[in-house]
Design an enzyme around this catalytic site. Sequence first.
Site, PDB file in Angstrom:
ATOM      1  N   ASP A  35      77.128  51.412  81.605  1.00 54.90           N
ATOM      2  CA  ASP A  35      75.994  51.357  82.516  1.00 54.90           C
ATOM      3  C   ASP A  35      76.482  51.131  83.935  1.00 54.90           C
ATOM      4  O   ASP A  35      76.971  50.061  84.262  1.00 54.90           O
ATOM      5  CB  ASP A  35      75.091  50.221  82.065  1.00 54.90           C
ATOM      6  N   ASP A  78      72.135  56.737  91.097  1.00 56.39           N
ATOM      7  CA  ASP A  78      71.838  55.872  89.964  1.00 56.39           C
ATOM      8  C   ASP A  78      71.890  56.646  88.665  1.00 56.39           C
ATOM      9  O   ASP A  78      71.021  57.470  88.386  1.00 56.39           O
ATOM     10  CB  ASP A  78      70.457  55.252  90.165  1.00 56.39           C
TER      11      ASP A  78
END
Length: 505
Positions: A204, A394
Site C-alpha cells: 500500500d 495515489d
Amino acid sequence: MQLALSFSALLASVLFVLSATDSGVQAAPAKRARTVTLPLTRLHQNRGDVHPQVLLQQHINRSQRRIARMRGVAPPSKRELEQNLAKRLYIPAGGRPGKVQKRFNRVGTKGSVSLVEEDDDAKFEPFAKAAGRKGKGKGKAGTAGANSNAGGNSGAAASASGLTPANAPTANNSLGLAIEAQDVGYIATIQMGTPPRDFNILMDSGSADLWVGAENCQSESGGDCGNHTFLGPQSSSTFTDTNKQFQVTYGTGNVQGDIIQDNIVVAGLALNAHTFGVATAESVDFSSDSVPFDGLMGLAQSTLSEQGVLTPVEALAQAGLIGDAITSYKISRLADNKNDGEITFGGLDPTKFDASTLVTFDNVATDGFWEGAMDGVTVDGQDTGLQGRSAILDTGTTLIVAPPADATAVHQLIDGAQDDGQGGFTIPCNTNASVALSFGGQEFAIDTRDLVFAQADATGTNCVSGISSGQIVDDVTWLVGDVFLKNAYYSTDVTKNQISLAKLV
C-alpha cells in the site's frame, strides 16, 4: 428520467447504502494530521447486478471524501453522498445493465464513509455472480485472455477473483507483485517470525502501518479471522508484545490490535525486532476467507503511521540495508498477460522503464502522501490549457478525479464524450482518444483500456470514462489514481522527499 435499473440491481444498491448508513461512521470535520490512510487496495467481488453508473458514483463519492481528508477540510456529509448516489439510480431509458466488466477499488481515507459497500458476500450473495469466483482463502491464479476496451480487461481476466502470480523480480531487493482479481490489488510475500514463515501482504503506497492478523484474531462479524496466516507467541519464538495498542480505520474496513516486535524479512533484507502490529480484531473486509492476503504494509511516509513507528522501507534505510528509503512500483495490467509487477526497495529497476524518460520532482505534500506539480494535459496532442496544476499520485484511487472545469475541458476534446451532469462522463467504448498528463516536462499517455472504465449500457456503445470530476478543495488539484499509474513506473523517495515517473518498457 426513467428508472431503468433491474429490480435486483436496485435492491442490492439500496441494501448497500443502508449497510453504509448503519456503520455508525460520522462525517465529522477531518483533522489534517497523521490519521490519513489511503489503502492501495481492498478485496471486492464482481457484482454483475450493480449498474456501472452506480459503481461510478461509489468511486466519485470515495474520491471526494479522500481529497477532503487529505486537505484537512470537512468532507461532504453522508447525506450529500447518499443523495448523489440516489440520483444515479435514475438513468436514461435503455440504460438497463448488461454483462459488463468492472474493476472495484480498494479505498480508505481514515474514517471515511464508503457508500454502496461491495464487501459483505454473505449478506449480498443473491446479487453476486458466483461464476466469477475461484474459491476461498488465498485464491487461485486467474488467466488473462484477449484484451477488451470496455473495462480494460478480458472476459477471462474479469472472472479472476484469486491471485495471478507474478514472474520472478528482475532487480535486487525486489518482490514480485501478484495481481489480485481484475487489477484490484497487488500482493507480495514477506517472511515474519522465528522460524520465518511466509505472509501474503498487500503493498500500500498510501498508508504507513504494517500489520498482520494475530493468533487470537477475532472477526467483528463473529468467529475467527478466516483462512489466513497469523503471527503470535505460539508460532514465533522472537515475538514480543509492547503492551501498546493501535487502530486503523479504512473506508471499507478496520483493524485494531497490539503493537509488537518481531523479526521480518523483506525481499531478503532482514529487520530484527521490527516494530509493527498484529490485529486482534478485524472487520469482515479483512477477515473473510475470500481475502487473499494476511496483512497490509503501508509505504507512505511514517508521519501517517497510527502506530507511530518507521515504515519497513524507512527502517531498512535506517539500518543501512538500503541506501535511501525509496519504494518503486511497476503495476501490472492483467489483460497484458505479462505478470511482471514488482516492488523494489532502495532504488529503481532499470529494466522496467525507459531511462531517457525518467523525471524526478519534489513532493509538495506535507502530511506524508505524495503530490507533485503537473505541467499540463493533452488530448490527441491538443493542449487543454490546463497548466499550473497539482496532482496527488495515489495508488489507492481507481479513477482520475479532476476539478469540474478541468474534467470538462478534457472531455470536450474527446469525440462523442458527454457529461452526465453528476460528476461523471461517458465516452465511446471504441474511442481511440489519447489523454496524456505531463510531469517534469515528460508526457505520459494513458492506455485507452484504462481510460474506458466500464460499459455504461447494454448496447456496448457508450462507456464510463476513467476521468471524472470531483469537488476538490481548489481549482488546480487533481487526484490521480490507477487509471494513470498503470501507465508509468512510479517511485517515491522518503529520504529526498521526491517522486519519480518514467515510461514503461
